[in-house]
Structures are given as structure tokens and as C-alpha cells.
Enzyme design. Structure first.
Site, short mmCIF file in Angstrom:
data_model
loop_
_atom_site.label_atom_id
_atom_site.label_comp_id
_atom_site.label_asym_id
_atom_site.label_seq_id
_atom_site.Cartn_x
_atom_site.Cartn_y
_atom_site.Cartn_z
N GLU A 1 8.90 -3.60 1.31
CA GLU A 1 8.32 -3.80 -0.03
C GLU A 1 7.06 -4.65 0.13
OE1 GLU A 1 10.48 -6.17 -2.81
OE2 GLU A 1 11.78 -7.08 -1.32
N GLU B 1 -1.77 -5.77 -0.30
CA GLU B 1 -1.04 -6.78 0.49
C GLU B 1 -0.86 -6.28 1.93
OE1 GLU B 1 2.43 -8.26 -1.57
OE2 GLU B 1 1.26 -8.79 -3.34
#
Length: 632
Positions: A432, A441
């Protein structure tokens, strides 16, 4: 002035009067009716003061009533001042303009002297440059803290249908431009005032409404108040005032913006108390749609800029993990994805012998490990799990989970996934690592670095993700970004930084379009990207930046999305991302907006660059990652 707050609270309402013979008595009557404040002229509306010619210029005596009629606290909290209607600071007649300038300054100064929280200034036409100049001069001199509500009708009086004569040939009225006319007055005015934060909007809602697209545009503006003439109310069977469905829709949306409401005009329902108007608005407030889980979670974060997380460079805190673990949707979707994948990979006859190796990359405090173990139990399949986590603090939690619950089924690995020498290859890798813009990210770099320990027929969950962009207009967000200046940084660097933000007071100018897509596993490990997107806007507006969203496919038909039209219901782990523009760009109805986005990687860090090339060129934002980078 008390402002309306969350659902369940009262709506803040004011009474607008053009003539107030006795201030204290009127205030008491208005308060008794249930109003929170009074809008009134500070000078007699028909008293046109003379500042140029004698003898009137030297007329003796007070120009208006004494401030001693009310105590200071009442002036500070219960009164909104109104500009005299005869003042026209942009008159083409010089003596009238000069007189108006002097009277305008006099009224602004007296309002500041009284300490009024708000002073209301009407716009009556397209020419307001001198009005803007005098007001801006007033704001920049003196130490008062008043705000200014610019009163603008949603539609100009001459565009109202009742002014058209029946059967008379209409001289080519462009429907779409007429209902945008007053917005252009406002846009010119706030641009002249350089988007000053103390200059807000009070929209006047008439009987005729502009198109839905134009209403959407107005609701992206910094609306602090809505003026409701009693003439727009209809009468129900019992004789009470009510609003049409179209008016109700805009009222519900104004509740969300926490606007205050001002009633103007005489009672048109004379058998009923004037309270009945207030009671109807309160009835609408109590019966507005209940906020969903996402809106409840986001309460208080509306239009609040946050720097995107950098979990690769920084170790997250326990509370950050805790917030994300509360998401009810995300982990049930991950569980569903692992469940379907296990059923596909292990046939029924092999369920007791085939042990699938699953690696959770970036295990945090263990929610994905738990989701995977639940999926294995649900599918009745055997699973061996590696929980890989680089944050040594979170590893403490994982080790405790293993000791207390998981046992030998889970191996905890304290290591960066890109540097880990795995003892065996994985059937499934689960991660995730997605940010609000999908790849921001550094999920692509992390998963590419870990791909060597995935079996050739192995599966990555997620298997793909796509970022999306949409142009937006929001003077609120533009001002929020402008207020982010830091002492030792370039004054414009905050305009070259993306922000995670719960978008609230904004207008999305077009549907989002796909920007960058990444798939895993992949043979192409070059994660630099360049995309050119063209949007048709369809209305006159102003561009302040771009909203970013993402969609991801976890496995086959199991997806997560924060794109508005496909948003996973109830999921709150991600707010959208905002890419600002240094300079607002005006857009005409027929213009296309073209934006170019780059994703750059120099081996040490990743950054985005962006530029608008149509309808006019902006500078390239964040060249060479000078203002914002994501550390590898």
C-alpha cells in the site's frame, strides 16, 4: 458574528434593512425575531454629503448618529454596515466621482471606528476599478480588522425574465453570456484587489436562476453570505413561505460552505410572523442530507493544505498509521483481492499441499498482514507471509503481533524492500505505497526494486494504478497557497509544491483525464513520464491549478478510487492532491486548457514539473525539482 457550523447547529441569519430610525430598538426587535445580526446603512441613505462645493461642504453638525447608541460589543458583533446607495466612485462625472470617493472613504473609516466585523459594498455594474482602489487603500492603511462583503446579484436586473416584453423580438441575447455577466463583475473586482483575503462575496439570489454550470462556478468563490429577498419565496397550502426546488438546491450547497444568510425586503406573507422565513430556512437546515462517512472524517480539514507524506524518506509516526488503519473500505478491498487471487492460484484439490508465499512490502503496523491472513482463512488456502518494513519503530508492533497472534506463519523482516535479499521468491506481493496522485509516494520505484523476488508467474497487488488531473478554480485555495511563505525559501516555492487537500470551496472546470499509468510486474523500469492533457472548459472562468486523483486495480475487478465519479464509498485514506499555479489564468468559454506534466527521476529523488500552454503559457513549475522533490 456567530457563524453556522456543522450539521445540527443553527444557521446564522441576519436582517437587512434600508432604514433604521432607532438603532437599539430595531436591534432588539430583530433579535427577538431570532436574527443574529442586523445589516444597516451607517449614514442616512438619502443624505448625499457634499465634499467639494461651498456652502454645503461646510455644513455644521454631525453627519450621522452617535456611536454611543450601542455599546462597543454590539457594534463589534451584531451590526453589518452598508454603503450608501448613491455612492458611485466610478462615475464618469468628475464632481460626482470625487464626492463619492470622499463619502466612500468617510463611510469606510466610520465603519472601522465603530469596529464593525463586516462592511457590505454592492457592485452594480462592470466598472468598479476606482471603488476597488479606494477599498484596497483603506485595507492597507489603518489597523482595523473589518472584512468586506461584496454584494453581487447572481443575475443582473436587466437579464431577469420579467423585464422582457411579451412577443417583442429579442435582440440576440446570448443566454450563456447573460447569466455569467455578474460573475465577470466580481472576477474583475477581486482581481483588481489582488485576491485580498478580507474581500469576500455576498451573493444575492433572485427569482431567476442562472444555469447549473454558472451556479457551480459561483460556489467555487469565497462566499461568506447569501442575500435572500422575500420576493423569491413562494407560498405553500398553509400560507407559509417556501422556496422552489432550484432555490433549495443552492441553499443546501451554501449550508455546506457555512454561509450566513441575510433576509431583505418586507414580509410577503403578512398573515404569518416574519419568523416563518427563518423557521423555513432552519427546517431546510435540519433536513439537509446527512454527511457521509468521508465528509464526517474530513470535517475540519476542508481546504486545509498538507504536505504529502514521504514514507520512504521519513519514518511515519504511530498516529499516522492509526488514522489510515481506521479506513473501513481499503483493507476489506485488499482482503477481497488476496482472496480472489488465492482461489485463482490454488485449485481446490491442492488446498492442503500448496502453500502460497505472500510478501507484504511496507507492512507498517500490520493491517495488510491481517487482511491477507483473513483472506486465506476465507479462501481455505495455506499461506506463508513475510512482513517487510523499513521503519524500526513499526517493526516493534509487528514483532508483538507475531508473538501474540500470528506465530510462525508470519516472518517479520526489518529492512528496506529494495535492499532485502529474500530467502525465497514470492507468489504474491502486496503493498500500500500509493499516494493521492498514485505514484507520488514512489510505489513504482519501490516495487521495481522488489520485483526480482517475485516468481515469473507471480502477482502484484495492486497490479496497476493511474493518476488523473482536472483543472480547477478556487480563490480560497489560491490564497491558502499564497499564505504558505517560509522565511528562508524563495517566495514562490510554495506555488511549485503539490499539497494534499480536502477540496471544498472550489469549482472543477472539467472532468478528470488520465495522466500517468504504472503496472506491476513490468519489463520497463523507466518511471519517467511526460503527458499533455487538453480540457474543454465551456464557461468563462479562472484557472488556479489542478486537482489530482488516482484509481488502482488491486486484482482483476477489485479496485480502489479517489476520482470523484468512481470514488470508493466510505474510503477516507486519501484526500486529492493540488498542483497550484503561480498566476491565475483567465479562461473564456471557447478556450481549451492544455497542461503538460512531467515525472522526473535522477536516481536520488523524484519530482513533478508542470506548465499550462493554452489558452496562455505559464512558467514551467518546479524545474529540476528546485522547490519540491520526493526522496528515494
Amino acid at each position: 458574528m456567530a457563524s453556522a457550523s456543522s450539521t445540527g447547529s443553527r444557521v446564522s441569519c441576519g436582517r437587512d434593512l434600508n432604514c433604521v430610525p432607532e438603532v437599539a430598538d430595531t436591534l432588539a426587535v430583530v433579535a427577538k425575531l431570532g436574527f443574529d445580526f442586523l445589516c444597516m446603512p451607517l449614514f442616512h441613505p438619502r443624505f448625499s454629503r457634499e465634499f467639494e462645493l461651498e456652502p454645503a461642504k461646510s455644513r455644521p453638525g454631525a453627519q450621522t448618529r452617535s456611536d454611543l447608541l450601542l455599546c462597543g460589543r454590539d457594534w463589534n458583533t451584531l451590526i453589518v454596515g452598508k454603503l450608501s446607495p448613491w455612492i458611485d466612485a466610478d462615475s464618469e462625472i468628475e464632481t460626482e466621482r470625487r464626492n463619492s470617493e470622499a463619502a466612500l472613504s468617510q463611510e469606510l473609516n466610520f465603519s472601522a471606528y465603530l469596529g464593525l466585523p463586516v462592511f457590505m459594498v454592492p457592485l452594480k455594474g462592470p466598472r468598479n476599478a476606482n471603488l476597488a482602489r479606494v477599498l484596497l487603500n483603506h485595507i492597507h492603511t489603518g489597523h482595523h480588522t473589518s472584512n468586506f462583503w461584496i454584494r453581487v446579484p447572481l443575475m443582473a436586473a436587466d437579464d431577469m425574465r420579467e423585464d422582457l416584453i411579451e412577443n417583442e423580438p429579442i435582440t440576440c441575447i446570448d443566454e450563456s453570456s447573460s447569466d455569467e455577466k455578474t460573475w465577470s463583475w466580481w472576477h474583475s473586482f477581486r482581481t483588481l484587489c489582488d485576491y485580498n483575503k478580507r474581500i469576500c462575496l455576498a451573493i444575492e439570489i433572485g427569482a431567476d436562476m442562472p444555469s447549473d454550470a454558472v451556479i457551480d462556478k459561483w460556489l467555487g468563490e469565497p462566499i461568506k453570505a447569501a442575500i435572500l429577498p422575500t420576493s423569491i419565496f413562494l407560498t405553500n397550502k398553509k400560507g407559509f413561505p417556501v422556496l422552489s426546488k432550484a432555490h433549495q438546491r443552492i441553499i443546501f450547497r451554501l449550508f455546506k460552505l457555512e454561509a450566513q444568510f441575510i433576509f431583505t425586503g418586507t414580509s410577503r406573507h403578512t398573515e404569518k410572523d416574519f419568523r416563518s422565513y427563518l423557521q423555513y430556512l432552519e427546517y431546510l437546515n435540519q433536513n439537509r442530507p446527512a454527511p457521509n462517512a468521508y465528509e464526517l472524517f474530513a470535517k475540519g480539514y476542508e481546504d486545509y493544505l498538507q504536505s504529502p507524506l514521504q514514507p520512504l524518506m521519513d519514518n511515519l509516526e504511530s498516529q499516522t498509521y492509526e488514522v489510515f488503519e481506521k479506513d473501513p473500505i481499503k483493507y476489506s478491498q485488499y482482503q477481497q483481492a488476496v482472496y480472489k487471487c488465492l482461489l485463482d492460484r490454488v485449485p481446490e484439490e491442492q488446498k492442503d499441499t500448496n502453500v502460497q508465499v505472500l510478501m507484504v512490502l511496507g507492512a507498517g503496523r500490520g493491517p495488510l498482514v491481517n487482511a491477507s491472513l483473513r483472506a486465506a482463512r476465507q479462501a481455505d488456502r495455506k499461506l506463508k507471509v513475510y512482513a517487510v518494513e523499513k521503519n524500526p519503530n513499526a517493526v516493534v508492533t509487528l514483532e508483538n503481533w507475531r508473538f501474540e497472534e500470528w506465530g510462525d506463519q508470519v516472518t517479520v523482516v526489518s529492512c528496506d524492500m529494495r535492499e532485502w535479499a529474500a530467502p525465497e521468491k514470492a507468489d504474491i506481493i502486496v503493498s500500500e505505497l500509493l499516494g493521492s496522485f498514485g505514484d507520488n509516494e514512489l510505489s513504482p520505484e519501490c516495487l521495481d526494486g522488489a520485483q526480482h523476488f517475485l516468481k515469473d508467474d507471480g502477482v502484484s497487488i495492486p497490479c496497476s494504478y493511474t493518476s488523473f488531473l482536472a483543472p480547477l478554480s478556487s480563490s480560497k485555495l489560491y490564497n491558502e497557497v499564497r499564505g504558505c511563505r517560509e522565511r528562508d525559501k524563495d517566495p514562490e516555492c510554495h506555488f511549485e509544491t503539490p499539497y494534499v487537500v480536502r477540496l471544498h470551496n472550489f469549482h472543477q472546470l472539467a472532468e478528470p483525464k488520465p495522466c500517468f499509468t504504472f503496472t506491476h510486474p513490468t519489463t520497463d523500469m523507466n518511471n519517467n513520464r511526460y503527458q499533455c492533457l487538453r480540457f474543454s472548459v465551456g464557461c468563462n472562468s479562472v484557472l488556479h491549478g489542478f486537482a489530482g486523483y488516482f484509481e488502482t486495480t488491486l486484482y482483476k475487478d477489485v479496485t480502489l478510487s479517489i476520482k470523484p465519479d468512481t470514488h470508493s464509498p466510505g474510503m477516507f485514506s486519501w484526500f486529492p492532491i493540488l498542483f497550484p499555479l503561480k498566476q491565475p489564468i483567465s479562461i473564456s468559454r471557447d478556450d481549451d486548457v492544455t497542461v503538460r506534466f512531467w515525472r522526473c527521476n535522477n536516481g536520488k529523488k523524484v519530482w513533478y514539473e508542470w506548465a499550462v500552454t493554452e489558452p496562455s503559457c505559464s512558467a514551467i513549475h518546479n524545474p529540476a525539482g528546485r522547490s519540491y522533490t520526493i526522496g528515494l
